[in-house]
Scaffold this motif. Structure first.
Motif, mmCIF file in Angstrom:
data_model
loop_
_atom_site.group_PDB
_atom_site.id
_atom_site.type_symbol
_atom_site.label_atom_id
_atom_site.label_comp_id
_atom_site.label_asym_id
_atom_site.label_seq_id
_atom_site.Cartn_x
_atom_site.Cartn_y
_atom_site.Cartn_z
ATOM 1 N N UNK A 121 -51.655 -30.383 34.910
ATOM 2 C CA UNK A 121 -50.167 -31.200 34.680
ATOM 3 C C UNK A 121 -49.495 -31.420 36.032
ATOM 4 N N UNK A 122 -49.377 -32.410 36.189
ATOM 5 C CA UNK A 122 -48.232 -32.980 36.900
ATOM 6 C C UNK A 122 -46.908 -32.120 37.205
ATOM 7 N N UNK A 123 -46.724 -31.050 36.401
ATOM 8 C CA UNK A 123 -45.162 -30.622 36.805
ATOM 9 C C UNK A 123 -45.530 -29.492 37.155
ATOM 10 N N UNK A 177 -44.859 -39.076 43.695
ATOM 11 C CA UNK A 177 -45.783 -39.613 42.739
ATOM 12 C C UNK A 177 -47.130 -40.304 42.770
ATOM 13 N N UNK A 178 -46.587 -40.733 44.437
ATOM 14 C CA UNK A 178 -47.985 -41.218 44.828
ATOM 15 C C UNK A 178 -49.702 -40.485 45.256
ATOM 16 N N UNK A 179 -48.776 -39.098 45.340
ATOM 17 C CA UNK A 179 -50.224 -38.209 45.676
ATOM 18 C C UNK A 179 -50.174 -37.983 44.365
ATOM 19 N N UNK A 180 -49.879 -38.273 43.382
ATOM 20 C CA UNK A 180 -50.463 -37.532 41.966
ATOM 21 C C UNK A 180 -51.368 -38.455 41.538
ATOM 22 N N UNK A 229 -49.950 -44.978 49.968
ATOM 23 C CA UNK A 229 -50.620 -44.417 50.128
ATOM 24 C C UNK A 229 -52.446 -44.512 50.050
ATOM 25 N N UNK A 230 -52.994 -44.585 51.178
ATOM 26 C CA UNK A 230 -54.396 -44.549 50.815
ATOM 27 C C UNK A 230 -55.160 -42.729 50.655
ATOM 28 N N UNK A 231 -54.687 -41.811 50.825
ATOM 29 C CA UNK A 231 -55.359 -39.910 50.971
ATOM 30 C C UNK A 231 -54.573 -39.279 51.097
ATOM 31 N N UNK A 232 -54.889 -37.912 50.863
ATOM 32 C CA UNK A 232 -53.979 -37.390 51.153
ATOM 33 C C UNK A 232 -54.920 -36.107 51.504
ATOM 34 N N UNK A 281 -44.750 -26.446 43.397
ATOM 35 C CA UNK A 281 -45.318 -26.546 43.962
ATOM 36 C C UNK A 281 -44.469 -27.326 45.026
ATOM 37 N N UNK A 282 -44.212 -28.322 45.328
ATOM 38 C CA UNK A 282 -43.539 -29.209 46.402
ATOM 39 C C UNK A 282 -42.337 -29.053 46.501
ATOM 40 N N UNK A 283 -41.342 -28.494 45.417
ATOM 41 C CA UNK A 283 -39.675 -27.642 45.595
ATOM 42 C C UNK A 283 -40.073 -26.507 45.786
ATOM 43 N N UNK A 284 -40.561 -25.735 45.469
ATOM 44 C CA UNK A 284 -40.364 -24.590 45.344
ATOM 45 C C UNK A 284 -41.313 -24.223 46.905
ATOM 46 N N UNK A 285 -42.199 -24.561 47.132
ATOM 47 C CA UNK A 285 -42.609 -23.787 48.768
ATOM 48 C C UNK A 285 -42.384 -24.676 50.114
ATOM 49 N N UNK A 286 -41.640 -25.869 49.718
ATOM 50 C CA UNK A 286 -40.652 -26.545 50.971
ATOM 51 C C UNK A 286 -41.293 -26.809 52.081
#
Length: 347
Positions: free
Chosen positions: A201-203, A182-185, A227-230, A208-213
């Motif tokens: 959209x955020x979903x 959520x910080x990334x988003x 978090x400052x950057x990603x 991606x995060x859940x499906x790709x692991x």
């Protein structure tokens, strides 16, 4: 030789074939799962010559209005040797026409523009197209090189910014959980608004995060828990591919975006990747930042389509107009959303 097209419904087996052919992460099972949740359907097929699998491809299918019916698209695929490419491509086109009634088969392979694959694509009846999704002009780093060899291609100021960031108290590591996601988003929204580009959209990103692991690591720069950057990537066995990146205002001040990029390169090398693709170069500030990390550029083969329907000429004219209209609509929505946020802040 006409290879047989055989469906693959086993995730572990599919991803094993992607890595066996040194395929791109957008051909992984989890990427297809995400696209299937957002408007596409997926067809994963193996190309078999007798008992030998000589190629594979994850096809994405988008339904279109009558009479076009469907577009069949292979992002950064198919996967095969250059010797087998004409037969593999021809069989895939026949499959796309018969199974999905596609108006065209569109491919954007992970092949160099000047490679022998170019002749193979033409031999299979494909033609160059301007209906581009993935930008062919990019920057690909060879992660088999040492830190010193990688840094030798960078400017003096870039090297200095990396070293300063790595000497700071900022921690560079992979995102661990959905709370950090959520910080990334939040940072991505901030970056998109500042740089003026559109986002999903955020979903979509959560999926991606859940499906790709583990196939989609996010490298974050953390000041404590903040978090400052990603840099968000997708990776297969051989290739790391940048998906998204962002930096907060505070992160910009500290120039941690240099450090997090360097940390991403090192992390992907530690994970066994030999290639790091920066995912496209345009004439914008983000691309100018990417180009600080090397003195060269790479040009991939680009977008090629094989007509599969008598309605293809009409489709090829209509698609650029439809895409232009969609881009205009997105800009209008983005402008309206920005104004709404401004009103809320003032209120």
């Amino acid at each position: 030789m006409i290879p047989a097209v055989v469906p693959c419904t086993d995730r572990a087996l599919w991803d094993e074939y992607v890595d066996r052919f040194q395929g791109h992460p957008q051909q992984l099972w989890g990427w297809g799962e995400t696209k299937a949740m957002h408007g596409w359907s997926v067809d994963r097929v193996l190309l078999n010559d007798g008992d030998n699998t000589i190629g594979c491809a994850q096809l994405l299918i988008r339904r279109l209005p009558v009479p076009f019916r469907a577009l069949v698209y292979i992002p950064r695929g198919p996967m095969c040797s250059v010797e087998d490419a004409p037969a593999v491509l021809s069989s895939l086109a026949d499959h796309a026409a018969a199974r999905h009634r596609g108006v065209a088969l569109s491919i954007e392979p992970d092949w160099d523009k000047d490679s022998p694959y170019a002749a193979a694509v033409s031999e299979a009846g494909f033609r160059e197209s301007t209906n581009t999704v993935l930008i062919p002009r990019t920057l690909i780093l060879d992660l088999r090189r040492s830190d010193d060899e990688l840094m030798a291609e960078m400017s003096k100021s870039t090297r200095a910014n990396i070293r300063k960031a790595m000497r700071s108290d900022v921690e560079f590591r992979k995102v661990k959980n959905e709370s950090e996601l959520e910080q990334v988003l939040a940072i991505y929204h901030e970056t998109a608004e500042r740089a003026g580009f559109g986002i999903h959209e955020d979903q979509y990103y959560r999926d991606i995060f859940r499906n790709m692991g583990d196939g989609s690591p996010i490298i974050g720069a953390f000041d404590g828990e903040q978090m400052l950057a990603f840099v968000w990537l997708a990776r297969s066995g051989s290739t790391a591919f940048e998906l998204y990146g962002g930096v907060s205002a505070e992160g910009q001040k500290q120039r941690v975006n240099y450090g997090v990029k360097w940390a991403a390169l090192q992390s992907m090398r530690e994970d066994g990747c030999s290639r790091y693709d920066f995912n496209g170069l345009l004439n914008d500030g983000i691309s100018d930042f990417k180009k600080q990390f090397a003195k060269h550029e790479n040009m991939l083969l680009g977008t090629w389509e094989k007509p599969l329907s008598p309605f293809y000429p009409a489709y090829s004219k209509a698609m650029p107009l439809a895409r232009k209209g969609l881009q205009t609509a997105r800009r209008l929505v983005k402008t309206a959303a920005g104004r709404a946020r401004l009103v809320l802040r003032r209120g």
